[in-house]
Motif scaffolding. Structure first.
Motif, short mmCIF file in Angstrom:
data_model
loop_
_atom_site.label_atom_id
_atom_site.label_comp_id
_atom_site.label_asym_id
_atom_site.label_seq_id
_atom_site.Cartn_x
_atom_site.Cartn_y
_atom_site.Cartn_z
N LEU A 1 22.72 87.52 -24.07
CA LEU A 1 22.19 86.98 -22.80
C LEU A 1 22.08 88.17 -21.91
O LEU A 1 22.75 89.16 -21.81
CB LEU A 1 23.37 85.99 -22.22
CG LEU A 1 23.62 84.72 -22.96
CD1 LEU A 1 24.63 83.77 -22.09
CD2 LEU A 1 22.29 83.95 -22.91
N GLY A 2 20.97 87.95 -21.13
CA GLY A 2 20.64 89.00 -20.09
C GLY A 2 20.36 88.24 -18.67
O GLY A 2 20.03 86.92 -18.75
N HIS A 3 19.85 89.18 -17.72
CA HIS A 3 19.47 88.49 -16.42
C HIS A 3 18.48 89.46 -15.90
O HIS A 3 18.52 90.58 -15.88
CB HIS A 3 20.55 88.47 -15.51
CG HIS A 3 20.46 87.80 -14.49
ND1 HIS A 3 20.50 86.60 -13.92
CD2 HIS A 3 20.24 88.66 -13.08
CE1 HIS A 3 20.03 86.45 -12.69
NE2 HIS A 3 19.77 87.34 -12.26
N VAL A 4 17.27 88.57 -15.55
CA VAL A 4 15.97 89.47 -14.94
C VAL A 4 15.78 89.11 -13.51
O VAL A 4 15.27 88.06 -13.32
CB VAL A 4 14.89 89.06 -15.77
CG1 VAL A 4 13.50 90.06 -15.48
CG2 VAL A 4 15.20 89.57 -17.39
N PRO A 5 16.49 89.67 -12.62
CA PRO A 5 16.41 89.11 -11.11
C PRO A 5 14.98 88.87 -10.62
O PRO A 5 15.01 88.07 -9.77
CB PRO A 5 17.10 90.04 -10.42
CG PRO A 5 17.31 91.37 -11.33
CD PRO A 5 17.22 91.06 -12.59
N TRP A 6 14.06 89.50 -11.33
CA TRP A 6 12.64 89.47 -10.56
C TRP A 6 11.85 88.47 -11.33
O TRP A 6 10.63 88.39 -11.15
CB TRP A 6 11.90 90.73 -10.69
CG TRP A 6 11.82 91.53 -12.25
CD1 TRP A 6 11.07 91.40 -13.29
CD2 TRP A 6 12.87 92.44 -12.69
NE1 TRP A 6 11.37 92.16 -14.11
CE2 TRP A 6 12.57 92.76 -14.14
CE3 TRP A 6 14.13 92.83 -12.19
CZ2 TRP A 6 13.18 93.63 -14.73
CZ3 TRP A 6 14.73 93.81 -12.72
CH2 TRP A 6 14.37 94.21 -14.15
N TRP A 7 12.46 87.51 -12.42
CA TRP A 7 11.74 86.58 -13.02
C TRP A 7 12.15 85.19 -12.10
O TRP A 7 13.34 85.08 -11.89
CB TRP A 7 12.16 86.45 -14.55
CG TRP A 7 11.52 87.51 -15.37
CD1 TRP A 7 10.75 88.48 -15.02
CD2 TRP A 7 11.51 87.61 -16.79
NE1 TRP A 7 10.36 89.16 -16.18
CE2 TRP A 7 10.73 88.72 -16.91
CE3 TRP A 7 12.04 86.79 -17.90
CZ2 TRP A 7 10.36 89.06 -18.49
CZ3 TRP A 7 11.81 87.05 -19.01
CH2 TRP A 7 11.10 88.06 -19.45
N PRO A 8 11.14 84.29 -12.31
CA PRO A 8 11.41 82.92 -11.78
C PRO A 8 12.62 82.36 -12.34
O PRO A 8 13.51 81.55 -12.03
CB PRO A 8 10.32 82.11 -11.96
CG PRO A 8 9.15 83.13 -11.87
CD PRO A 8 9.67 84.45 -12.76
N ARG A 9 12.65 82.49 -13.88
CA ARG A 9 13.94 81.81 -14.63
C ARG A 9 14.51 83.07 -15.27
O ARG A 9 14.27 83.73 -16.04
CB ARG A 9 13.24 81.10 -15.83
CG ARG A 9 12.64 79.65 -15.31
CD ARG A 9 12.28 78.91 -16.46
NE ARG A 9 11.47 77.89 -15.84
CZ ARG A 9 10.99 76.66 -16.84
NH1 ARG A 9 11.06 76.83 -18.01
NH2 ARG A 9 10.34 75.91 -16.28
N PRO A 10 15.74 83.53 -14.49
CA PRO A 10 16.28 85.14 -14.75
C PRO A 10 17.00 85.08 -16.02
O PRO A 10 17.16 86.08 -16.32
CB PRO A 10 16.92 85.30 -13.48
CG PRO A 10 17.07 83.91 -12.79
CD PRO A 10 16.12 83.15 -13.11
N ASP A 11 17.70 84.03 -16.42
CA ASP A 11 18.66 83.80 -17.36
C ASP A 11 17.68 84.05 -18.85
O ASP A 11 17.09 83.17 -19.08
CB ASP A 11 19.43 82.75 -17.43
CG ASP A 11 20.20 82.76 -16.08
OD1 ASP A 11 20.76 84.05 -15.60
OD2 ASP A 11 20.85 81.82 -15.51
N VAL A 12 18.02 85.06 -19.53
CA VAL A 12 17.28 85.32 -20.69
C VAL A 12 18.20 85.72 -21.83
O VAL A 12 19.29 85.81 -21.65
CB VAL A 12 16.10 86.37 -20.28
CG1 VAL A 12 15.17 86.15 -19.41
CG2 VAL A 12 16.99 87.76 -20.22
#
Length: 206
Positions: free
Chosen positions: A124-135
């Motif tokens: 699991l990761g987290h992309v704060p600049w994406w609309p769905r940040p949990d990736v």
């Protein structure tokens, strides 16, 4: 991933990783044989340039395989939300050397490769600049591979504009152009385009 098969997961991860490694090398190959001006100069109305594409890709690999998985790149990076830095990664100042840019890209690869190797494909990761940040790592591998291929396509066109060089790698470089042959081929396409425009009253010719 629920119900996933470790063997298939490993195969998918290695296939994506292998493709990413290959296209990274293609990006650097597009610089080979060019002088400082040609690798830096803007070749589109929006300023797209070869060395700037490499600089851009190095920064975003550092982010996507770094802070997204809480494995920060060990060198300073501008914040992703720093408005003053927007677009600065797409061109190279006179004070930045080609070696600095390409070496940083290779260090970014090493850091990314370590993340990819260490984590499972469903990490699991987290992309704060994406609309769905949990990736998951799978999402990021696909995204970075897609973006690198996209910019490699840009680099293909830019390099062809500069010296007619085409191909994806040194091994598969196209032979030198027969100028007369390609001029005839281009003229054939131009005639077809003009004929189509003449049949379409809404497509005025230049």
């Amino acid at each position: 991933m629920a119900g996933s098969c470790p063997v298939i997961d490993d195969f998918v991860k290695e296939r994506l990783h292998s493709d990413l490694r290959q296209i990274r090398e293609a990006m650097l190959w597009k610089l080979d044989g060019l002088g400082e001006y040609d690798v830096r100069r803007p070749l589109t109305p929006t300023g797209t340039n070869l060395l700037g594409l490499v600089k851009h890709l190095s920064l975003w690999e550092c982010r996507y395989f770094g802070e997204v998985f809480d494995r920060p790149f060990p060198e300073p990076l501008p914040r992703w939300d720093d408005v003053a830095e927007h677009g600065a990664d797409l061109w190279v100042t006179e004070h930045e050397t080609r070696e600095e840019i390409t070496d940083r890209y290779r260090r970014a690869w090493e850091h990314s490769d370590a993340t990819i190797t260490a984590l499972s494909i469903d990490a699991l990761g987290h992309v704060p600049w994406w609309p769905r940040p949990d990736v998951k790592l799978f999402n990021i591998l696909v995204h970075v591979l897609t973006e690198t291929n996209r910019h490699a396509g840009h680099a293909d066109i830019l390099r062809e504009q500069l010296d007619n060089s085409t191909g994806t790698t040194a091994e598969y470089a196209a032979p030198p152009h027969d100028v007369a042959l390609w001029e005839a081929h281009r003229a054939k396409i131009e005639r077809a385009a003009r004929a189509a425009a003449e049949m379409d009253q809404h497509s005025p010719l230049p």
